[in-house]
Design a protein around this motif. Structure first.
Motif, short mmCIF file in Angstrom:
data_model
loop_
_atom_site.label_atom_id
_atom_site.label_comp_id
_atom_site.label_asym_id
_atom_site.label_seq_id
_atom_site.Cartn_x
_atom_site.Cartn_y
_atom_site.Cartn_z
N SER A 1 9.27 -9.70 -20.72
CA SER A 1 9.78 -9.04 -19.52
C SER A 1 8.61 -8.69 -18.63
CB SER A 1 10.52 -7.74 -19.87
OG SER A 1 11.66 -8.00 -20.65
N ALA A 2 8.84 -8.72 -17.33
CA ALA A 2 7.84 -8.25 -16.37
C ALA A 2 8.26 -6.84 -15.96
CB ALA A 2 7.76 -9.17 -15.16
N VAL A 3 7.39 -5.87 -16.21
CA VAL A 3 7.70 -4.47 -15.90
C VAL A 3 6.78 -3.96 -14.80
CG1 VAL A 3 8.63 -3.97 -18.20
CG2 VAL A 3 6.21 -3.58 -17.75
N LEU A 4 7.30 -3.07 -13.99
CA LEU A 4 6.54 -2.49 -12.89
C LEU A 4 5.56 -1.46 -13.44
CD1 LEU A 4 6.43 -2.61 -9.77
CD2 LEU A 4 7.99 -0.66 -9.77
N ALA A 5 4.27 -1.64 -13.16
CA ALA A 5 3.24 -0.72 -13.63
C ALA A 5 2.80 0.24 -12.52
CB ALA A 5 2.03 -1.49 -14.16
N THR A 6 2.66 -0.28 -11.29
CA THR A 6 2.28 0.56 -10.15
C THR A 6 3.01 0.06 -8.91
OG1 THR A 6 0.42 -0.82 -9.44
CG2 THR A 6 -0.07 0.92 -11.03
N GLN A 7 3.20 0.97 -7.97
CA GLN A 7 3.74 0.60 -6.66
C GLN A 7 3.23 1.59 -5.63
OE1 GLN A 7 7.82 -0.85 -6.09
NE2 GLN A 7 8.10 0.81 -4.63
N THR A 8 2.73 1.05 -4.53
CA THR A 8 2.26 1.86 -3.41
C THR A 8 2.96 1.36 -2.16
OG1 THR A 8 0.10 2.07 -4.43
CG2 THR A 8 0.23 2.56 -2.09
N ILE A 9 3.48 2.29 -1.37
CA ILE A 9 4.15 1.93 -0.11
C ILE A 9 3.45 2.67 1.02
CG2 ILE A 9 6.30 1.94 1.21
CD1 ILE A 9 7.80 2.11 -1.50
N ASP A 10 3.04 1.92 2.04
CA ASP A 10 2.50 2.50 3.27
C ASP A 10 3.61 2.43 4.32
OD1 ASP A 10 -0.04 2.76 2.09
OD2 ASP A 10 -0.52 0.68 2.60
N PHE A 11 4.09 3.59 4.76
CA PHE A 11 5.15 3.66 5.75
C PHE A 11 4.52 3.57 7.14
CE2 PHE A 11 6.60 5.85 1.96
CZ PHE A 11 7.83 5.24 1.74
#
Length: 144
Positions: free
Chosen positions: A59-69
Motif C-alpha cells: 500500500s502507498a500511505v501518506l507520510a507528509t502533506q503541506t498545502i500553501d494557500f
C-alpha cells in the motif's frame, strides 16, 4: 530549491466539482476540503492506465502533506487539480500538486507517500517496474 511547478505544468489533471456543503460560514471553500480534492486527484492518478500501482501486498500511505494557500475559492464551480512526481526515494514518492479555479492558482501542495508491506506495515523499496511507471510523470527528479 527550485519549484518544478514554476518550470512546467504538472502533467496529470482531474476536474473536481465543488459542493455546496464544502463552504465555510464565510462562503469560502473550507480549507479542509483542499485535502480531499488533492486526495481525489492522487486516487485518480493511481486508477488510470499508466499511473502508479502497488504490487500485491503493498500500500502507498501518506507520510507528509503541506498545502500553501494562495487565494480563496468559492462555490459553485469545478476545480482543476494537477499532479506531477518529484523525487523518488528508496520507498518514498514525492508528489507535487496544485489546485486551480477559473484559471487562477488557488493552492500548491507537496506530499510524500511511502510504500509499505500490508502485513508488516514497514516500508518496502520501490521496484524497477514501479519506478518505470512513475518516470513519465516526473517533473523534477532532482527536487528534494
Amino acid at each position: 530549491m527550485s519549484d518544478p511547478q514554476d518550470a512546467r505544468p504538472l502533467p496529470f489533471a482531474t476536474q473536481e466539482p465543488l459542493r455546496f456543503r464544502d463552504m465555510d460560514p464565510l462562503g469560502h471553500i473550507n480549507n479542509s476540503v483542499y485535502s480531499t480534492l488533492l486526495e481525489q486527484n492522487r486516487i485518480a492518478f493511481q486508477d488510470q492506465p499508466g499511473g502508479f500501482r502497488e504490487a500485491r501486498g503493498q500500500s502507498a500511505v501518506l507520510a507528509t502533506q503541506t498545502i500553501d494557500f494562495v487565494r480563496e475559492m468559492r462555490w459553485p464551480g469545478t476545480a482543476e487539480v494537477r499532479l506531477g512526481i518529484g523525487r523518488l526515494g528508496r520507498s518514498s514518492i514525492q508528489i507535487h500538486q496544485e489546485i486551480s479555479f477559473e484559471g487562477a492558482l488557488i493552492a500548491r501542495a507537496r506530499c510524500t507517500q511511502v510504500l509499505i508491506d500490508d502485513t508488516t506495515r514497514k516500508a518496502v523499496p520501490l521496484s524497477d517496474e514501479q519506478r518505470t511507471m512513475l518516470a513519465p510523470w516526473m517533473v523534477d527528479a532532482q527536487d528534494g
